[in-house]
Design a protein around this motif. Structure first.
Motif, PDB file in Angstrom:
ATOM      1  N   LEU A   1     -17.708 -41.408  -6.489  1.00 39.99           N
ATOM      2  CA  LEU A   1     -18.109 -40.033  -6.775  1.00 39.99           C
ATOM      3  C   LEU A   1     -19.370 -39.986  -7.620  1.00 39.99           C
ATOM      4  O   LEU A   1     -20.241 -39.130  -7.416  1.00 39.99           O
ATOM      5  CB  LEU A   1     -16.975 -39.296  -7.489  1.00 39.99           C
ATOM      6  CG  LEU A   1     -15.855 -38.739  -6.615  1.00 39.99           C
ATOM      7  CD1 LEU A   1     -14.789 -38.096  -7.483  1.00 39.99           C
ATOM      8  CD2 LEU A   1     -16.396 -37.728  -5.618  1.00 39.99           C
ATOM      9  N   ALA A   2     -19.488 -40.898  -8.575  1.00 39.98           N
ATOM     10  CA  ALA A   2     -20.675 -40.932  -9.421  1.00 39.98           C
ATOM     11  C   ALA A   2     -21.926 -41.207  -8.593  1.00 39.98           C
ATOM     12  O   ALA A   2     -22.994 -40.623  -8.832  1.00 39.98           O
ATOM     13  CB  ALA A   2     -20.506 -41.979 -10.520  1.00 39.98           C
ATOM     14  N   SER A   3     -21.811 -42.093  -7.598  1.00 41.76           N
ATOM     15  CA  SER A   3     -22.957 -42.397  -6.730  1.00 41.76           C
ATOM     16  C   SER A   3     -23.363 -41.173  -5.922  1.00 41.76           C
ATOM     17  O   SER A   3     -24.554 -40.865  -5.782  1.00 41.76           O
ATOM     18  CB  SER A   3     -22.610 -43.556  -5.793  1.00 41.76           C
ATOM     19  OG  SER A   3     -22.349 -44.742  -6.530  1.00 41.76           O
ATOM     20  N   LEU A   4     -22.385 -40.464  -5.382  1.00 40.20           N
ATOM     21  CA  LEU A   4     -22.686 -39.261  -4.612  1.00 40.20           C
ATOM     22  C   LEU A   4     -23.324 -38.189  -5.491  1.00 40.20           C
ATOM     23  O   LEU A   4     -24.271 -37.510  -5.090  1.00 40.20           O
ATOM     24  CB  LEU A   4     -21.402 -38.723  -3.979  1.00 40.20           C
ATOM     25  CG  LEU A   4     -20.812 -39.578  -2.850  1.00 40.20           C
ATOM     26  CD1 LEU A   4     -19.374 -39.174  -2.575  1.00 40.20           C
ATOM     27  CD2 LEU A   4     -21.655 -39.442  -1.590  1.00 40.20           C
ATOM     28  N   ARG A   5     -22.801 -38.055  -6.687  1.00 44.14           N
ATOM     29  CA  ARG A   5     -23.352 -37.062  -7.606  1.00 44.14           C
ATOM     30  C   ARG A   5     -24.777 -37.417  -8.008  1.00 44.14           C
ATOM     31  O   ARG A   5     -25.653 -36.549  -8.088  1.00 44.14           O
ATOM     32  CB  ARG A   5     -22.447 -36.970  -8.838  1.00 44.14           C
ATOM     33  CG  ARG A   5     -22.800 -35.850  -9.792  1.00 44.14           C
ATOM     34  CD  ARG A   5     -21.858 -35.853 -10.967  1.00 44.14           C
ATOM     35  NE  ARG A   5     -22.164 -34.798 -11.901  1.00 44.14           N
ATOM     36  CZ  ARG A   5     -21.742 -34.761 -13.153  1.00 44.14           C
ATOM     37  NH1 ARG A   5     -20.992 -35.754 -13.609  1.00 44.14           N
ATOM     38  NH2 ARG A   5     -22.055 -33.774 -13.946  1.00 44.14           N
ATOM     39  N   ALA A   6     -25.016 -38.705  -8.245  1.00 41.82           N
ATOM     40  CA  ALA A   6     -26.361 -39.142  -8.619  1.00 41.82           C
ATOM     41  C   ALA A   6     -27.355 -38.908  -7.492  1.00 41.82           C
ATOM     42  O   ALA A   6     -28.545 -38.678  -7.727  1.00 41.82           O
ATOM     43  CB  ALA A   6     -26.339 -40.617  -9.004  1.00 41.82           C
ATOM     44  N   ALA A   7     -26.851 -38.945  -6.244  1.00 36.26           N
ATOM     45  CA  ALA A   7     -27.726 -38.703  -5.100  1.00 36.26           C
ATOM     46  C   ALA A   7     -28.028 -37.219  -4.899  1.00 36.26           C
ATOM     47  O   ALA A   7     -28.818 -36.863  -4.028  1.00 36.26           O
ATOM     48  CB  ALA A   7     -27.077 -39.269  -3.840  1.00 36.26           C
ATOM     49  N   GLY A   8     -27.401 -36.377  -5.685  1.00 36.25           N
ATOM     50  CA  GLY A   8     -27.701 -34.953  -5.639  1.00 36.25           C
ATOM     51  C   GLY A   8     -26.935 -34.170  -4.601  1.00 36.25           C
ATOM     52  O   GLY A   8     -27.404 -33.125  -4.156  1.00 36.25           O
ATOM     53  N   CYS A   9     -25.767 -34.641  -4.186  1.00 38.79           N
ATOM     54  CA  CYS A   9     -24.989 -33.932  -3.176  1.00 38.79           C
ATOM     55  C   CYS A   9     -24.474 -32.605  -3.723  1.00 38.79           C
ATOM     56  O   CYS A   9     -23.977 -32.540  -4.851  1.00 38.79           O
ATOM     57  CB  CYS A   9     -23.816 -34.778  -2.719  1.00 38.79           C
ATOM     58  SG  CYS A   9     -24.288 -36.260  -1.829  1.00 38.79           S
ATOM     59  N   LEU A  10     -24.566 -31.572  -2.899  1.00 41.86           N
ATOM     60  CA  LEU A  10     -23.980 -30.291  -3.272  1.00 41.86           C
ATOM     61  C   LEU A  10     -22.492 -30.271  -2.959  1.00 41.86           C
ATOM     62  O   LEU A  10     -21.671 -29.987  -3.804  1.00 41.86           O
ATOM     63  CB  LEU A  10     -24.665 -29.162  -2.507  1.00 41.86           C
ATOM     64  CG  LEU A  10     -26.146 -28.916  -2.792  1.00 41.86           C
ATOM     65  CD1 LEU A  10     -26.612 -27.729  -1.982  1.00 41.86           C
ATOM     66  CD2 LEU A  10     -26.350 -28.660  -4.265  1.00 41.86           C
ATOM     67  N   ARG A  11     -22.197 -30.569  -1.692  1.00 45.04           N
ATOM     68  CA  ARG A  11     -20.806 -30.557  -1.256  1.00 45.04           C
ATOM     69  C   ARG A  11     -20.511 -31.823  -0.472  1.00 45.04           C
ATOM     70  O   ARG A  11     -21.384 -32.369   0.192  1.00 45.04           O
ATOM     71  CB  ARG A  11     -20.533 -29.336  -0.378  1.00 45.04           C
ATOM     72  CG  ARG A  11     -20.633 -28.014  -1.120  1.00 45.04           C
ATOM     73  CD  ARG A  11     -20.536 -26.861  -0.145  1.00 45.04           C
ATOM     74  NE  ARG A  11     -20.584 -25.580  -0.841  1.00 45.04           N
ATOM     75  CZ  ARG A  11     -20.779 -24.414  -0.241  1.00 45.04           C
ATOM     76  NH1 ARG A  11     -20.960 -24.381   1.074  1.00 45.04           N
ATOM     77  NH2 ARG A  11     -20.806 -23.300  -0.930  1.00 45.04           N
ATOM     78  N   LEU A  12     -19.276 -32.239  -0.541  1.00 46.41           N
ATOM     79  CA  LEU A  12     -18.851 -33.450   0.151  1.00 46.41           C
ATOM     80  C   LEU A  12     -17.828 -33.092   1.214  1.00 46.41           C
ATOM     81  O   LEU A  12     -17.040 -32.163   1.041  1.00 46.41           O
ATOM     82  CB  LEU A  12     -18.221 -34.442  -0.838  1.00 46.41           C
ATOM     83  CG  LEU A  12     -19.010 -34.766  -2.105  1.00 46.41           C
ATOM     84  CD1 LEU A  12     -18.221 -35.736  -2.963  1.00 46.41           C
ATOM     85  CD2 LEU A  12     -20.384 -35.327  -1.764  1.00 46.41           C
TER      86      LEU A  12
END
Length: 726
Positions: free
Chosen positions: A480-491
């Motif tokens: 989740l931290a990697s996805l958040r760092a990549a700037g994802c709005l929604r998963l």
């Protein structure tokens, strides 16, 4: 961190047990606030020192007055401020200089009055943050400690001392309750109006009454909470040792958050508050009448061991009404054991009914009531007793009341009565109340109060049985931290599948493809039958545009479905970006559930489970808790659902593996509570069957989306969409 109860209580000794009280703004006119407070303090018989503070006169209501509190001789524990709003802060500064431990600020003119008042209150709050004095108010009714003969309110009259602590956000309601309680001899250990809560909040008072020897029951009228998690902790600590009953205003859906998920549409601040009260082991009621009906029986009667109710009546109709009400209240009116029925037959006339309700018939006198109650005895198998009386030809209500009291005096279960009628039964009802046995005007409120007691007892046992909860695995947090760092709005499901799998949650993992041909090839690798779903960041609910096909059994069927799906979506949503398709293995048939979480602004992560799949907002059959929960609490959530019997198997269907489902909920809740920046998370549907539970679709919203929603994009993180809206 929750302050230990003893520390919280000692910090408020100036309120609970003051030896000297000063009234700042004391007036010679009892009709004014400062005059009324001084008159109440004196008429209550406060045996400590009273200091009148008035800047213009030397004598107030027969007491010598000082021009400022700093000029008073000796120490002052508690100050009561009845001065204009602009003078409150200077007066509090003098209190601090004098070493006063607590102050009750009755003065209005703060945030309730507009922009200028809001600025004044903000300045007061900022100043209080660094001061040793504790402050109740401003804009409050005041504080009453009846056993200490302390009344620093401007409301007329003084309640009698008793075991109930009442905490209110509304001064107007508190005034009405004061007046109402005097007619019913309802006694209080504490009566507190919180006002604007610039310092002391409901949480502070909940902590303070935990070890207050004078308080047996706590009731509260609330309109919100200052800090949800702190309130939850204090409420749980208090409910572990004393019954707590809460009435909260504002149940309407207008408080719900504007979010994109089914969970968000169903969850609002009121849902979170209800979950907090339930988990803490307290009870929430829906009306002022219920609040004090339950408080009355809790103040004098022991908690029941279970839900079995015995009803004794002199009128068959009353007994039927009570039995119907018992069902609504969650109580069970079961037939009496044969040996108990035999004892009753031996002392009652043939016309009496020895079932349950026990009908003594209309000519029953006090002796017949006494004989029936003695024949029943405290060990007859019930958990609570309700005695009903209606005025009939032979009715002598005071004598019946005395018979009830004598027969049940040592019973270790709660006993309540309902004396139905007017002047003829009033003396008996009064006699019961005076002796501490609650008597209600009709059967329904009496039964509801006993049902509330049973619910409190059950929640107390459940809360104490809670087990240790776990944090989500590091691998899930790292993903989740990697996805958040990549700037994802929604998963979407493909982003979340590794996260859920790391948490031990089974997932029907999809394969993402771009074209219809790729979908057919992927389906051949996955194995038939398969589910095909449209991928678009702009379409939240795929079924609305025909974006879901299930049970496809060949490559040709998959390719045809993909092309048709793309064409329908293009016609229905020409503005939407179509990224491709998700190819998923079909899961074994089961019950479609929603498992979701949202982060409530006050209470933090909230987890919900319910029936419905795409119909969840129509069915609205959900249960909610503050996250995290353990498997036992998760199982309790499932049993609360109206459709819970379906999970146990109906009409030949196999039951769901409830243990595995509860473990899934617990693991999900740990992720929802332990993952930083996880605003929303939803598994919908989560298919539960005899062999476990599998997440078929999932979505999540990370914190970076919140900053965009509020119009403040993060400059550090490039915003991109991952698998939104699948």
């Amino acid at each position: 961190m929750i302050t230990p109860a003893g520390d919280a209580r000692r910090r408020l000794d100036a309120f609970f047990a003051p030896r000297a009280v000063a009234v700042i703004g004391a007036s010679r006119d009892p009709a004014k606030v400062g005059g009324s407070v001084l008159a109440n303090l004196r008429s209550a018989g406060f045996d400590g020192r009273i200091v009148a503070v008035n800047t213009r006169t030397d004598i107030v209501q027969g007491l010598p007055a000082v021009r400022s509190i700093v000029a008073a001789d000796g120490p002052i524990d508690l100050a009561v401020l009845a001065v204009p709003a602009a003078e409150v802060l200077p007066a509090l500064e003098q209190c601090v200089a004098k070493g006063v431990g607590g102050a009750v600020v009755l003065s209005a003119g703060f945030r309730e009055t507009g922009a200028a008042g809001r600025e004044r209150e903000a300045a007061l709050r900022a100043w209080l943050a660094g001061q040793p004095i504790r402050v109740l108010g401003p804009n409050c009714l005041g504080w009453i400690r009846p056993a200490r003969k302390l009344n620093v309110t401007f409301a007329p009259g003084m309640p009698v001392a008793g075991p109930i602590a009442f905490i209110s956000h509304s001064g107007a309601l508190a005034v009405a309750i004061l007046d109402w309680s005097r007619d019913r001899r309802l006694g209080f250990s504490l009566f507190a109006s919180l006002g604007n809560q610039a310092d002391l909040t409901e949480t502070d008072l909940l902590r303070a009454v935990i070890d207050d020897a004078e308080t047996r029951v706590v009731v509260a009228y609330l309109e919100g909470v200052a800090d949800g998690r702190a309130f939850f902790g204090a409420l749980g600590a208090l409910a572990a040792v004393k019954p707590v009953v809460v009435l909260k205003a504002g149940r309407s859906p207008e408080g719900a958050r504007a979010v994109s998920s089914h969970t968000g549409a169903l969850a609002g601040s009121d849902v979170a508050f209800d979950a907090a009260v339930r988990q803490a082991g307290a009870v929430r009621v829906r009306s002022i009448e219920e609040l004090f009906d339950l408080a009355r029986v809790l103040a004098t009667q022991p908690l029941p061991r279970g839900r079995c109710l015995t009803i004794v009546t002199n009128g068959g109709g009353l007994g039927i009404v009570a039995a119907d009400a018992a069902r609504d209240a969650g109580l069970v009116v079961t037939p009496l054991a044969e040996d108990v029925r035999a004892r009753l037959r031996a002392v009652l006339p043939p016309t009496a009914s020895v079932g349950n309700p026990v009908d003594l018939v209309g000519d029953a006198d006090a002796a017949r009531f006494a004989n029936a109650l003695h024949a029943l005895g405290p060990g007859h198998g019930a958990d609570a007793l309700l005695v009903l009386l209606t005025a009939q030809a032979a009715t002598d209500s005071p004598t019946v009341a005395r018979a009830i009291l004598a027969a049940t005096r040592d019973w270790p279960l709660p006993v309540a009565a309902a004396f139905v009628g007017g002047a003829r039964i009033a003396p008996g009802a009064h006699a019961l109340e005076e002796a501490g046995l609650p008597c209600y005007p009709f059967p329904e409120p009496a039964v509801a109060a006993l049902g509330g007691m049973a619910l409190l007892a059950e929640r107390g046992r459940t809360r104490r049985a809670a087990t240790t909860r776990v944090l989500p695995p590091d691998q899930a947090l790292a993903s989740l931290a990697s996805l958040r760092a990549a700037g994802c709005l929604r998963l979407g499901i493909m982003d979340l599948a590794p996260v859920l799998t790391a948490c031990g949650i089974a997932v029907a993992t999809p394969v993402g493809v771009k074209t219809a041909a790729e979908a057919g090839a992927a389906a051949a690798r996955v194995g038939f039958p398969i589910a095909l779903k449209l991928l678009s960041p702009d379409i939240s609910h795929k079924t609305d545009v025909g974006g879901v096909r299930l049970g496809l059994g060949s490559v040709a069927a998959v390719e045809e479905a993909a092309r048709a799906m793309q064409e329908r979506a293009a016609r229905a949503r020409p503005d939407a970006t179509i990224e491709g398709f998700a190819v998923q293995p079909m899961v074994a048939p089961g019950k479609e559930l929603l498992l979701g979480s949202v982060r409530d602004p006050q209470f933090g992560p909230l987890v919900m489970v319910g029936f419905g799949g795409i119909y969840v907002e129509v069915l609205r059959d959900t249960a909610a808790r503050l996250a995290p929960v353990d498997a036992d609490e998760a199982r309790a959530m499932l049993e609360e659902l109206r459709l819970a019997p379906v999970l146990h198997g109906v009409r030949g269907e196999p039951p769901v593996d409830l243990r595995a489902l509860a473990v899934t909920i617990a693991r999900f809740s740990a992720l929802a509570a332990g993952a930083p920046g996880l605003e929303e998370l939803e598994l919908n549907p989560l298919v539960a069957g005899a062999s476990g539970a599998v997440a078929v679709d999932a979505r999540a919203t990370l914190e970076v989306f919140r900053s965009l929603r509020d119009g403040v994009p993060s400059p550090q993180v490039p915003i991109r969409r991952c698998c939104e809206g699948r």
